[in-house]
Write a protein that holds these residues in place. Structure first.
Motif, short mmCIF file in Angstrom:
data_model
loop_
_atom_site.label_atom_id
_atom_site.label_comp_id
_atom_site.label_asym_id
_atom_site.label_seq_id
_atom_site.Cartn_x
_atom_site.Cartn_y
_atom_site.Cartn_z
N PHE A 1 34.80 39.25 26.25
CA PHE A 1 36.24 39.07 26.22
C PHE A 1 36.95 40.40 26.06
O PHE A 1 37.92 40.72 26.75
CB PHE A 1 36.63 38.14 25.06
N PHE A 2 36.45 41.19 25.15
CA PHE A 2 37.07 42.49 24.91
C PHE A 2 36.94 43.39 26.14
O PHE A 2 37.90 44.06 26.55
CB PHE A 2 36.40 43.14 23.70
N GLY A 3 35.74 43.33 26.74
CA GLY A 3 35.55 44.15 27.92
C GLY A 3 36.43 43.71 29.07
O GLY A 3 37.07 44.51 29.74
N ILE A 4 36.47 42.38 29.23
CA ILE A 4 37.30 41.87 30.33
C ILE A 4 38.76 42.19 30.05
O ILE A 4 39.47 42.69 30.93
CB ILE A 4 37.10 40.35 30.47
N GLY A 5 39.15 41.91 28.80
CA GLY A 5 40.55 42.14 28.48
C GLY A 5 40.93 43.60 28.64
O GLY A 5 42.05 43.93 29.05
N VAL B 1 40.66 44.45 32.91
CA VAL B 1 41.43 43.78 33.97
C VAL B 1 42.91 44.09 33.81
O VAL B 1 43.48 43.97 32.75
CB VAL B 1 41.19 42.26 33.88
N ARG B 2 43.52 44.50 34.86
CA ARG B 2 44.97 44.72 34.83
C ARG B 2 45.65 43.43 35.26
O ARG B 2 45.34 42.88 36.31
CB ARG B 2 45.34 45.90 35.74
N PHE C 1 47.78 40.19 41.95
CA PHE C 1 46.54 40.75 42.46
C PHE C 1 46.49 40.50 43.96
O PHE C 1 47.16 39.62 44.50
CB PHE C 1 45.34 40.11 41.78
N ALA C 2 45.62 41.23 44.57
CA ALA C 2 45.52 41.05 46.03
C ALA C 2 44.79 39.78 46.35
O ALA C 2 43.71 39.54 45.86
CB ALA C 2 44.76 42.25 46.61
N GLY C 3 45.36 38.95 47.09
CA GLY C 3 44.69 37.71 47.45
C GLY C 3 43.73 37.94 48.59
O GLY C 3 43.50 39.07 49.01
#
Lengths: 270, 100, 636
Positions: A116-120, A123-124, A128-130
């Motif tokens: 969770f910490f890493g993802i949080g 990730v910006r 986002f680009a679809g």
């Protein structure tokens, strides 16, 4: 007014919020069920949910690959092996290794916190680009152009890997005969020997009985003296109580004959 | 569109549950299935990454992971079968000779 | 010219002096030859050895004559033979310094040495290892000459070690006897302690001056801080104590009597034991600059002269009496050398005369032993004067010389020392006087027990006179014992002044008051000796005594026991302690470390449970930890 009261919720997010908890529940079931076959079915359930999630993320090819390969092939393989190994036996709950439970819980807590910490942290958030332009030529075509284009070498290696896996399965499942295989001739000789020594019948088993109304394998045959030939019906069926009684069948024929006789006597009397 | 962060968190949770299962379950087949669960979680993350970055590479990677997972399951189940044939047990705790 | 200029003034070697090194080379080569030649040289080897020493004596005599002819400023000759080696900025040469001091020693060594070689032809006639004996004797002569002729302390030390080696070989010559072998080792080891002092002195000189040459040291000592001069003096004194058997390193001398009697005569009476006195006199510049070191020399000398006399009174072995006497006389020489410029010449004078009469008496004792079937116990002697006339009369000459009978050699030399002692310090003078009295006492005792009185011979012993080859050297030495003093008395002080830096005194035949007192004390000693041993019978077995003086004297002043308690036992304890430390502390440390690691690994291997699930747990935990570390590092 009504549209204003209903919050803006897209189909994708709705799907997500339904499938995600279900997937988590399925995963928990996989880990917590005591019977192995229940775990297998939970696993399949999770995979189906994941397939749906892939669908919401513009990956239609993967939806089908997930269902066909993972759920259809791999989970079925698991179930086959479970069948061979023993479906019904529940696993014991007692933990044999000291401290494993809570240490595992601690490690899992650490892992989830880390993720969770890493993802949080990485990730910006925001738009986002679809995949609309990537899927412009179609999802399958897009994937194909990558697989056979940029990643063709990996594709070739993967095919080699699959061949190797098939060979491995054959080699591992292969049983080496430790005794000599008995041929037809020897088998026949053995039968005659058994007959000479113990009087066992050398021929094939008698067929099941053929009656007027029944001739299933549950019907026993009758010997010339009217007794039941026991080897004509499977013992399993007998023990289960599924074998039919010849008396009942005979009684049915006797009733019919009696009825016909009755009619004949009536017609004879007139 | 779903918030990819949520999907990634879901992938993280599924991964952790799979790891927990590997550490706690004694039945070899169930442990193996937990490993498959972890792979699936990784797949989910890859696909999410592909939506986030706008390229199909994540999906291609996920595809390859699936292929490799299939091969792995084949070989792994064959091994479990062989062990079961010789030792008549599927408990991972019974294969504990690799110790001092 | 002043003292310093006199001291460092040497002329280079010319003519005969350039060949002076043959004095050392001839005996050395013959020694090597005799050792290597093997049994083929057994029949004639000893003659070659005698010839070598006589050859050396002739060269010494020629040099002496040459020096007599020259003026006083040209007598000291220095010649550098070759460069031994050089280290850094220091260069070590092998060189000879033939001056007034060293030529006297060279004459003594080669002269008395020749006589003793001739004597040994007869004494060792029946020994099958005679060739080896003569080889060792020649080796000794060569080493001793190196000692006295060297021009620097390092080459002196080479000679020093050489005489120590020769002494060891000769003391333990009768190697089948354990007592002889032990005595040889004891002498060597105790000498080693003295050598340690000598080495420290040489190291100090090298550190301070960069060279150990006499001239360099003599020039440099006045500039040294006083503490270094004292240390140098003390180190040299330690070396001298070891070689000259002075207290505290005296315990080996009596045991050294295990060697053949010619060895005792040459090495442990006339020459080797005098090397310490030579060293002190040669280093007089050092002692003149340190009051403490000088006093130490005087104290050592005084204590030893009394100790040696004490031992001499209680021994029954004739050679041990003479050994105690030697210790005591060398104490006199050390006392004189320590007094200062007033005493150097007297020390050397006494050294020379002592060389004559002590060698004479030792050879006489050997002659007596030869006649008495090698028995050394004086209680088995008695009334030998009539049977061994030459031996008796020559021994008698030595006897009157040592007690200081007027006009004999010992009278002149010893009286000068006693007088100088009184002028220095009354207590020291009294001690010297008492020593003279005790000397007279025990020498009279020896004469009564050996030559006079009733015979106490063992059954089957028929004493006879020794062959001429043995009695001839005795006669020569006896003559020297009588006349040498008178010959040198008026000449030696001026002769030695340039080399030893002494201040010549007026000497005359008329005895001074102290001289008369000395004669009286000696007479009292002789009378006491006659009183106890001249009348009545001498018992066959030493009578039991409660007298503490007798007991201490008989036990050689408990020297061995003292050494054992002070040196040997603590060394054993130190060795045991080192062993214990090594085994328990050091080995314990490493064994403990190894056990610690073993224990640690026993605990760590419990991680290897064999269960796949615990390995999975370890892996997960490891992943978490590694990832945390990496993230933190990335954030930092």
């Amino acid at each position: 007014m009504i549209p204003a009261l209903i919050p803006m919720v897209t189909g994708a997010s709705l799907t997500f919020w339904i499938c995600a908890p279900l997937a988590v529940l399925g995963a928990l079931g996989l880990v917590l069920f005591r019977k192995a076959v229940y775990s297998a079915l939970s696993m399949a359930f999770v995979m189906l949910n994941l397939a749906v999630l892939y669908g919401t993320m513009d990956a239609p090819f993967l939806v089908f690959v997930q269902i066909i390969v993972y759920t259809g092939a791999i989970m079925m393989l698991f179930l086959f092996v479970l069948m061979l190994v023993g479906i019904d036996t529940p696993d014991s709950v007692i933990e044999t290794l000291r401290g494993q439970r809570w240490l595992a819980a601690l490690a899992a807590l650490g892992t989830v916190g880390l993720l969770f910490f890493g993802i949080g942290g990485s990730v910006r958030s925001g738009p986002f680009a679809g995949l609309t332009e990537a899927n412009a030529i179609g999802n399958v075509e897009g994937i194909a152009s990558l697989v056979f284009g940029r990643y063709v070498f990996i594709f070739e290696l993967t095919s080699a890997l699959l061949i190797t896996a098939a060979l491995a399965a054959m080699v591992l499942a292969h049983r080496t005969r430790v005794t000599e295989k008995i041929g037809q001739r020897l088998q026949a000789a053995q039968r005659m020997r058994d007959y000479a020594e113990t009087g066992a019948h050398p021929g094939p088993l008698p067929a099941s009985g053929v009656f007027a109304g029944h001739n299933s394998i549950a019907v026993p045959a009758l010997l010339p003296d009217g007794s039941v030939a026991e080897s004509s019906v499977s013992r399993t069926l007998v023990l289960r109580g599924a074998a039919l009684d010849p008396e009942d069948l005979r009684s049915m024929t006797a009733d019919r004959f009696a009825a016909i006789e009755g009619v004949k006597e009536e017609e004879g009397d007139e | 569109m779903t918030n990819p962060e949520n999907v990634l968190m879901l992938a993280g949770v599924l991964f952790t549950i799979g790891a927990l299962g590997v550490m706690l379950r004694r039945n070899a087949l169930v442990a193996f299935m937990c490993v498959e669960l972890m792979l699936n979680a990784a797949n989910l993350a890859l696909v999410t990454g592909s939506t986030m970055n706008g390229g199909l590479d994540g999906q291609v990677a996920s595809f390859f992971v699936m292929v490799v997972a299939a091969a792995e399951v084949v070989v792994g189940l064959a091994i479990i079968m062989t062990i079961y044939r010789t030792r008549r047990t599927t408990s991972v705790d019974d294969a504990n000779l690799l110790k001092l | 010219m002043n003292l310093l200029e006199t001291l460092s003034h040497t002329v280079p070697a010319t003519g005969m002096f350039a060949n002076a090194w043959w004095m050392i080379a001839a005996p050395l080569l013959v020694a090597a030859f005799l050792l290597l030649a093997g049994r083929v040289a057994d029949a004639w080897g000893h003659f070659v050895a005698v010839a070598a020493v006589v050859f050396s004596f002739s060269i010494a005599a020629c040099l002496f004559g040459e020096m007599l002819g020259r003026g006083a400023e040209e007598r000291a000759v220095e010649s550098t033979l070759y460069t031994w080696f050089s280290v850094g900025t220091w260069t070590f040469d092998v060189g000879l310094q033939i001056d007034q001091l060293s030529i006297l020693f060279a004459m003594l060594i080669t002269g008395v040495g020749s006589l003793i070689h001739i004597y040994s032809i007869g004494y060792m006639a029946h020994d099958e290892r005679r060739r080896r004996f003569f080889a060792y004797l020649n080796l000794f002569v060569a080493a001793m000459l190196t000692l006295v002729l060297a021009n620097n302390y390092l080459i002196l030390f080479v000679g020093w070690e050489g005489v120590g080696l020769a002494s060891y070989l000769l003391i333990s010559f009768f190697q089948h006897k354990k007592s002889a072998a032990d005595a040889g080792v004891k002498a060597f080891v105790m000498n080693r302690v003295g050598d340690f002092g000598m080495l420290l002195a040489i190291f100090t000189m090298l550190a301070m001056f960069g060279s150990s040459k006499f001239s360099v040291v003599n020039a440099g000592v006045p500039e040294m801080p006083a503490i270094w001069a004292t240390l140098l003096g003390v180190f040299l004194l330690l070396g001298a104590c070891g070689k000259s058997a002075q207290v505290p390193l005296q315990a080996w001398l009596l045991d050294a009597m295990e060697g053949p009697t010619p060895v005792s005569a040459l090495i442990h009476a006339a020459t080797m034991v005098t090397a310490g006195v030579y060293l002190v006199v040669r280093s007089h510049v050092v002692y003149e600059h340190s009051m403490i070191a000088q006093t130490a020399v005087v104290v050592v000398g005084t204590v030893t002269l009394l100790a040696g006399a004490w031992i001499g009174t209680s021994q029954d072995d004739i050679k041990k009496v003479l050994a105690g006497s030697t210790m005591s006389q060398i104490g006199y020489m050390m006392l004189a050398a320590g007094i200062g410029p007033a005493g150097y010449a007297f020390a050397i004078f006494h050294l020379l005369t002592h060389g004559f009469f002590k060698a004479n008496m030792f050879l006489g004792a050997g002659s007596v032993m030869h006649g008495m079937h090698d028995d050394v116990n004086m209680r088995n002697y008695g009334a030998l004067a009539k049977v061994m006339r030459y031996t008796y009369w020559t021994f008698f000459c030595g006897y009157i010389a040592i007690i200081g009978f007027p006009l004999t050699a010992g009278y002149f030399s010893k009286d000068h020392i006693i007088e100088a002692a009184f002028h220095y310090n009354v207590v020291i003078g009294l001690c010297a006087l008492i020593g003279a009295g005790v000397t007279a006492f025990y020498m009279t005792r020896l004469m009564f027990m050996t030559f006079w009185g009733k015979q106490r011979w063992q059954p089957g012993v028929h004493p006879h006179e020794s062959p001429k080859v043995m009695t001839l050297p005795l006669v020569v030495l006896a003559a020297l014992s009588i006349v040498a003093g008178a010959l040198m008395n008026w000449w030696i002080q001026t002769w030695l002044e340039p080399a030893a830096g002494n201040h010549p005194h007026e000497v005359s035949l008329i005895p001074t008051p102290i001289g008369l007192l000395a004669i009286a004390v000696v007479a009292a000693g002789v009378a006491t000796g006659w009183y106890f041993f001249g009348r009545g019978d001498i018992p066959k077995v030493a009578p039991a005594s409660k007298n503490p003086f007798t007991l201490v004297g008989r036990n050689v002043l408990y020297g061995d026991q003292l050494n054992d308690a002070v040196i040997v036992q603590p060394t054993y304890a130190l060795a045991a302690a080192s062993d214990a430390t090594d085994r328990h502390a050091i080995d314990g440390l490493f064994d403990g470390l190894a056990h610690g690691f073993g224990g640690l690994s026993t605990q760590v291997r419990k991680l290897q449970t064999g269960y796949a699930r615990s390995y999975a747990l370890t892996m997960t935990a490891g992943v978490v930890v590694t990832a945390v570390v990496l993230i933190l590092a990335h954030l930092a």
